[in-house]
Design an enzyme around this catalytic site. Structure first.
Site, PDB file in Angstrom:
ATOM      1  N   GLU A  57      -3.430   4.464  -4.163  1.00  0.00           N
ATOM      2  CA  GLU A  57      -4.135   5.912  -5.017  1.00  0.00           C
ATOM      3  C   GLU A  57      -2.501   6.659  -4.827  1.00  0.00           C
ATOM      4  O   GLU A  57      -2.309   7.858  -5.398  1.00  0.00           O
ATOM      5  CB  GLU A  57      -4.381   6.709  -3.289  1.00  0.00           C
ATOM      6  CG  GLU A  57      -5.728   5.959  -3.529  1.00  0.00           C
ATOM      7  CD  GLU A  57      -6.189   7.147  -2.338  1.00  0.00           C
ATOM      8  OE1 GLU A  57      -7.658   7.433  -2.667  1.00  0.00           O
ATOM      9  OE2 GLU A  57      -5.942   6.906  -1.271  1.00  0.00           O
TER      10      GLU A  57
ATOM     11  N   TYR B 254      -7.472  35.482 -13.731  1.00  0.00           N
ATOM     12  CA  TYR B 254      -7.602  34.645 -13.078  1.00  0.00           C
ATOM     13  C   TYR B 254      -6.839  33.401 -14.209  1.00  0.00           C
ATOM     14  O   TYR B 254      -6.686  32.119 -14.098  1.00  0.00           O
ATOM     15  CB  TYR B 254      -9.411  33.459 -12.439  1.00  0.00           C
ATOM     16  CG  TYR B 254     -10.239  34.261 -13.917  1.00  0.00           C
ATOM     17  CD1 TYR B 254      -9.921  33.708 -15.484  1.00  0.00           C
ATOM     18  CD2 TYR B 254     -10.968  35.389 -13.756  1.00  0.00           C
ATOM     19  CE1 TYR B 254     -10.706  34.870 -16.373  1.00  0.00           C
ATOM     20  CE2 TYR B 254     -11.547  36.232 -14.701  1.00  0.00           C
ATOM     21  CZ  TYR B 254     -11.769  35.061 -15.872  1.00  0.00           C
ATOM     22  OH  TYR B 254     -12.532  35.826 -16.875  1.00  0.00           O
TER      23      TYR B 254
ATOM     24  N   VAL C 293      -6.580  15.719   0.825  1.00  0.00           N
ATOM     25  CA  VAL C 293      -7.530  17.155  -0.032  1.00  0.00           C
ATOM     26  C   VAL C 293      -7.728  18.622   1.716  1.00  0.00           C
ATOM     27  O   VAL C 293      -7.232  19.808   0.906  1.00  0.00           O
ATOM     28  CB  VAL C 293      -8.693  16.944  -0.152  1.00  0.00           C
ATOM     29  CG1 VAL C 293      -8.731  15.603  -0.960  1.00  0.00           C
ATOM     30  CG2 VAL C 293      -9.205  16.214   0.641  1.00  0.00           C
ATOM     31  N   GLU C 294      -7.331  17.587   2.643  1.00  0.00           N
ATOM     32  CA  GLU C 294      -7.123  19.403   3.321  1.00  0.00           C
ATOM     33  C   GLU C 294      -5.600  19.391   2.901  1.00  0.00           C
ATOM     34  O   GLU C 294      -5.427  21.230   3.238  1.00  0.00           O
ATOM     35  CB  GLU C 294      -7.004  19.028   4.749  1.00  0.00           C
ATOM     36  CG  GLU C 294      -8.202  18.014   5.429  1.00  0.00           C
ATOM     37  CD  GLU C 294      -8.848  16.768   5.071  1.00  0.00           C
ATOM     38  OE1 GLU C 294      -9.928  16.480   5.447  1.00  0.00           O
ATOM     39  OE2 GLU C 294      -7.747  16.213   4.472  1.00  0.00           O
TER      40      GLU C 294
ATOM     41  N   LYS D 199     -12.450  15.504  -4.697  1.00  0.00           N
ATOM     42  CA  LYS D 199     -11.852  14.072  -5.385  1.00  0.00           C
ATOM     43  C   LYS D 199     -13.340  13.227  -5.295  1.00  0.00           C
ATOM     44  O   LYS D 199     -13.837  12.798  -5.000  1.00  0.00           O
ATOM     45  CB  LYS D 199     -11.695  13.639  -3.818  1.00  0.00           C
ATOM     46  CG  LYS D 199     -10.747  12.348  -4.732  1.00  0.00           C
ATOM     47  CD  LYS D 199      -9.582  12.530  -3.013  1.00  0.00           C
ATOM     48  CE  LYS D 199      -8.386  10.999  -3.290  1.00  0.00           C
ATOM     49  NZ  LYS D 199      -8.082  10.084  -1.862  1.00  0.00           N
TER      50      LYS D 199
END
Length: 119
Positions: A23, A55, A74-75, A100
């Site tokens: 990864e 936005y 991801v946290e 993900k």
């Protein structure tokens, strides 16, 4: 104080993210969903984007940050996104979901959803 919700669905960004060696070698696509609390009344009355959280500007800022990021979790990415939106765009509250896709065999996607700030 009124709370309106601005939202973004499936902002796609390629980044290096993950805990495994493979990864760290390839970019993967993450999808970002946002809900951002804002009082949009002034913008609605004036019809001026300067009176609200733009936005488009939020998305450009996040793409820049995420594409350069190389976090493992991801946290961590979700927390960074929440910090940017609350710190740079003065949002009172934000909900961030980081997807993900295909990270775990047999799933469509995995991820995390966080909320930060006062609703």
């Amino acid at each position: 104080m009124p709370m309106d919700i601005l939202f973004v669905r499936e902002l796609k960004v390629d980044t290096r993210i993950g805990i495994y060696d493979w990864e760290r070698q390839v970019k993967q696509t993450v999808l970002i969903d946002l809900e951002i609390a804002a009082d949009t009344h002034a913008a609605a009355q004036s019809d001026k984007v300067e009176q609200t959280i733009n936005y488009q500007t939020v998305c450009q800022r996040l793409v820049s940050h995420i594409s350069a990021s190389e976090v493992e979790l991801v946290e961590t990415l979700a927390e960074q996104i929440a910090d940017i939106i609350r710190g740079e765009f003065a949002a009172r509250w934000v909900q961030v979901t980081v997807h993900k896709p295909a990270a775990v065999r047999g799933t469509r996607d995995v991820g995390v959803r966080i909320e930060r700030g006062k609703d």
